[in-house]
Design an enzyme around this catalytic site. Structure first.
Site, PDB file in Angstrom:
ATOM      1  N   ASP A 243      -4.808   0.115   7.790  1.00 24.71           N
ATOM      2  CA  ASP A 243      -3.664   1.034   7.859  1.00 24.71           C
ATOM      3  C   ASP A 243      -3.856   2.075   8.950  1.00 24.71           C
ATOM      4  O   ASP A 243      -2.935   2.362   9.724  1.00 24.71           O
ATOM      5  CB  ASP A 243      -3.482   1.703   6.497  1.00 24.71           C
ATOM      6  CG  ASP A 243      -2.223   2.554   6.432  1.00 24.71           C
ATOM      7  OD1 ASP A 243      -1.219   2.197   7.090  1.00 24.71           O
ATOM      8  OD2 ASP A 243      -2.233   3.564   5.716  1.00 24.71           O
TER       9      ASP A 243
ATOM     10  N   HIS B 234       0.818  -1.224   0.000  1.00 23.84           N
ATOM     11  CA  HIS B 234       0.000   0.000   0.000  1.00 23.84           C
ATOM     12  C   HIS B 234       0.852   1.276   0.000  1.00 23.84           C
ATOM     13  O   HIS B 234       0.489   2.275  -0.605  1.00 23.84           O
ATOM     14  CB  HIS B 234      -0.957  -0.003   1.186  1.00 23.84           C
ATOM     15  CG  HIS B 234      -0.287   0.040   2.517  1.00 23.84           C
ATOM     16  ND1 HIS B 234       0.398  -1.032   3.049  1.00 23.84           N
ATOM     17  CD2 HIS B 234      -0.183   1.037   3.435  1.00 23.84           C
ATOM     18  CE1 HIS B 234       0.880  -0.703   4.226  1.00 23.84           C
ATOM     19  NE2 HIS B 234       0.545   0.543   4.492  1.00 23.84           N
ATOM     20  N   ASP B 235       1.991   1.257   0.670  1.00 25.80           N
ATOM     21  CA  ASP B 235       2.821   2.468   0.769  1.00 25.80           C
ATOM     22  C   ASP B 235       4.087   2.392  -0.072  1.00 25.80           C
ATOM     23  O   ASP B 235       5.058   3.109   0.195  1.00 25.80           O
ATOM     24  CB  ASP B 235       3.207   2.713   2.236  1.00 25.80           C
ATOM     25  CG  ASP B 235       2.131   3.496   2.990  1.00 25.80           C
ATOM     26  OD1 ASP B 235       1.293   4.148   2.325  1.00 25.80           O
ATOM     27  OD2 ASP B 235       2.130   3.448   4.229  1.00 25.80           O
TER      28      ASP B 235
ATOM     29  N   LYS C  89       5.998   5.497  -1.286  1.00 25.60           N
ATOM     30  CA  LYS C  89       6.862   6.325  -0.430  1.00 25.60           C
ATOM     31  C   LYS C  89       8.320   6.255  -0.869  1.00 25.60           C
ATOM     32  O   LYS C  89       9.143   7.069  -0.426  1.00 25.60           O
ATOM     33  CB  LYS C  89       6.739   5.884   1.025  1.00 25.60           C
ATOM     34  CG  LYS C  89       5.418   6.297   1.675  1.00 25.60           C
ATOM     35  CD  LYS C  89       5.384   5.900   3.148  1.00 25.60           C
ATOM     36  CE  LYS C  89       4.094   6.360   3.820  1.00 25.60           C
ATOM     37  NZ  LYS C  89       4.033   5.954   5.245  1.00 25.60           N
TER      38      LYS C  89
ATOM     39  N   HIS D 101      -6.024   5.749   0.753  1.00 28.32           N
ATOM     40  CA  HIS D 101      -6.260   7.012   1.466  1.00 28.32           C
ATOM     41  C   HIS D 101      -7.578   7.673   1.038  1.00 28.32           C
ATOM     42  O   HIS D 101      -7.838   8.826   1.414  1.00 28.32           O
ATOM     43  CB  HIS D 101      -5.091   7.974   1.249  1.00 28.32           C
ATOM     44  CG  HIS D 101      -3.890   7.628   2.069  1.00 28.32           C
ATOM     45  ND1 HIS D 101      -3.876   7.659   3.448  1.00 28.32           N
ATOM     46  CD2 HIS D 101      -2.638   7.216   1.696  1.00 28.32           C
ATOM     47  CE1 HIS D 101      -2.684   7.310   3.897  1.00 28.32           C
ATOM     48  NE2 HIS D 101      -1.907   7.030   2.850  1.00 28.32           N
TER      49      HIS D 101
ATOM     50  N   HIS E  48       2.434   9.898  -2.885  1.00 28.42           N
ATOM     51  CA  HIS E  48       2.921   8.514  -2.788  1.00 28.42           C
ATOM     52  C   HIS E  48       1.867   7.520  -3.271  1.00 28.42           C
ATOM     53  O   HIS E  48       2.195   6.438  -3.758  1.00 28.42           O
ATOM     54  CB  HIS E  48       3.383   8.178  -1.363  1.00 28.42           C
ATOM     55  CG  HIS E  48       2.265   7.807  -0.419  1.00 28.42           C
ATOM     56  ND1 HIS E  48       1.532   8.749   0.255  1.00 28.42           N
ATOM     57  CD2 HIS E  48       1.771   6.595  -0.046  1.00 28.42           C
ATOM     58  CE1 HIS E  48       0.634   8.138   1.018  1.00 28.42           C
ATOM     59  NE2 HIS E  48       0.765   6.832   0.861  1.00 28.42           N
TER      60      HIS E  48
END
Length: 523
Positions: free
Chosen positions: A458, A374-375, A378, A430, A403
């Protein structure tokens, strides 16, 4: 001097390992004359078919026979008188057996002392019976012939039914083979099917010893992959020492001599794959095997072994892929000084919620593997933003929000299902249920289920973990916040599913702690 070690004796077979006597063939005599019962049982007292004796049940009327038939589903042969309480009692019962009781297995032989009451040609044509005899015809020789013929028919019907059942199990098991752990029902069904096709009365098991290439966690160990009913308890056994002594000895000998063994009524099939894995099939038989039967059993060994190797290889590749994704995701998270177990908890939280939602096992596993990505975006965010201990300014926050799009762009280049799902999660995790999220401002169910699940997982994990910009919240406070955001930030149904599984969530944090997360006692 002779060394005792030169003598290699098979262990004595214990009473528990001796084959049990086969169940007798059940015969139902239906006749209103007691003498007919007595003579039939006396004449056939020493009769054997396929190594099985006879067991007689007696009914002196059609009504009594109905009661017996409804309590037994193993009656092989019915010797049925025509004239009893009525002139057509036997005929009526024969029709009832076939049509009302749906019994097509039992062989029915009508016997009559009054042939004029029911002419043979009409009875054979109108009733589903297997033979028609006048009582004066039934000498011992003809009675023996009748029994052989009827019992062969009954045996063959059972074999067909059992083969059909085993074939159905084999087909269902093939459909359900997803990994090495699911091969046991498949292999057991196929073993049963092979035995039925060969007409074997056999008990036994099939085991495999895998070489190092396939999977480190199974290297060198013997795994029981298939078993008949007598050995079904060994399907969970892993080591040779747990097997019965006679089976252990047979396997040892076959592996030592690297060839199949046949000793009396015991058969051990040996097969080595091109990759070095060993397959062993042990069967205790009621009769010797012919060459065709041995060939079919060796084909069984070879094909199950190759299937098992392929499943292990696929499983090893899947586990390698899973670990690679986790390590990559952890590396990205560590740039922002977040705990290494964060991505593992996200994976398990997402899988928990996916399962609770009702996703099928394959979809849950895909979600578990994709959620840690998911990240990934970044990786394109500068360190001074990721590691900033205070609040981000407007420009920094805009850069941080990017991101989601960066992760989506990187992952969507792949055609692999896991990475494409990861791309969707990266882009949507998000977003908010009320449409106030980023980067697209999606609302409600326009956000994918995977995106909604990972969004909740998250946020929960971030709340109860230390971050460079905040201290962790206690578990109950974090859950209260999640509940307060039901219908705002989060899908209300997912929040309810989470609330109903709080104990499982606590257990998850116990299983996946890290240095920055609270200890289990703090929860």
């Amino acid at each position: 001097m002779t060394d005792d070690a030169d003598f290699d004796f098979a262990p004595e077979t214990t009473a528990a390992e001796l084959p049990a006597e086969l169940a007798p063939w059940v015969i139902l005599v239906v006749d209103d004359e007691p003498q007919v019962h007595e003579v039939t049982a006396l004449v056939m007292n020493d009769f054997r078919f396929a190594g099985r004796r006879l067991s007689f049940l007696h009914a002196y009327s059609a009504a009594e026979a109905r009661t017996i038939l409804r309590g037994h589903d193993d009656i092989a042969l019915i010797l049925l008188d025509v004239v009893m309480e009525t002139e057509t009692a036997g005929l009526d019962l024969a029709r009832e057996i076939r049509e009302d009781m749906r019994n097509t297995r039992s062989r029915i032989v009508l016997r009559t002392g009054q042939p004029g009451q029911a002419p043979e040609e009409r009875v054979i044509q109108d009733y589903d019976i297997n033979d028609y005899k006048e009582k004066t015809e039934l000498t011992k020789r003809k009675l023996v012939t009748t029994f052989f013929s009827a019992l062969r028919g009954y045996r063959d019907i059972l074999a067909i039914e059992q083969s059909r059942t085993a074939l159905r199990r084999s087909i269902e098991a093939i459909h359900n083979i997803h990994d090495a752990g699911s091969i046991q029902p498949f292999a057991s069904a196929v073993l049963e099917q092979v035995c039925r096709l060969l007409g074997l009365e056999a008990s036994g098991l099939y085991a495999n010893r895998v070489n190092a290439w396939a999977a480190a966690h199974v290297e060198g160990r013997l795994h029981v992959l298939a078993a008949t009913q007598d050995y079904v308890g060994l399907l969970d056994a892993e080591h040779l020492a747990e097997l019965p002594p006679s089976v252990q000895y047979a396997f040892d000998r076959a592996e030592r001599e690297q060839t199949s063994q046949f000793d009396g009524n015991n058969f051990v099939g040996f097969y080595r794959t091109s990759r070095g894995s060993v397959s062993l099939l042990y069967l205790a038989l009621q009769s010797p095997l012919d060459a065709d039967a041995r060939e079919l059993l060796e084909i069984f060994c070879a094909n199950v072994a190759i299937t098992y190797e392929s499943l292990l290889l696929r499983q090893e590749l899947q586990e390698t892929q899973r670990e690679t994704v986790l390590l990559l995701s952890e590396a990205v998270e560590r740039r922002s000084r977040e705990g290494g177990a964060h991505v593992r908890r996200i994976a398990e939280l997402s899988a928990l919620l996916g399962h609770a939602w009702g996703l099928d096992p394959a979809s849950v596993e895909q979600l578990r593997q994709a959620a840690p990505l998911h990240d990934l975006g970044k990786i394109g965010i500068p360190d001074h933003i990721l590691a900033k201990p205070g609040k981000l300014d407007a420009d920094e926050w805009e850069r941080m929000q990017s991101h989601a799009s960066i992760g989506h762009e990187l992952l969507s280049r792949s055609e692999r299902p896991i990475l494409r799902l990861g791309a969707q999660i990266a882009l949507e995790h998000h977003e908010r249920w009320d449409g106030q999220g980023y980067p697209q401002g999606l609302e409600g169910e326009s956000i994918s289920l995977a995106g909604r699940i990972v969004a909740l997982a998250d946020v929960l994990d971030s709340l109860v973990s230390d971050r460079v910009y905040k201290q962790r919240w206690d578990f109950d406070t974090a859950i209260d916040y999640i509940v307060s955001q039901s219908g705002l930030h989060f899908d209300p149904r997912l929040v309810t599913l989470l609330e109903n599984r709080i104990d499982a969530v606590r257990d998850l944090y116990t299983a996946y702690p890290d240095s920055t997360f609270s200890t289990p006692a703090d929860l």
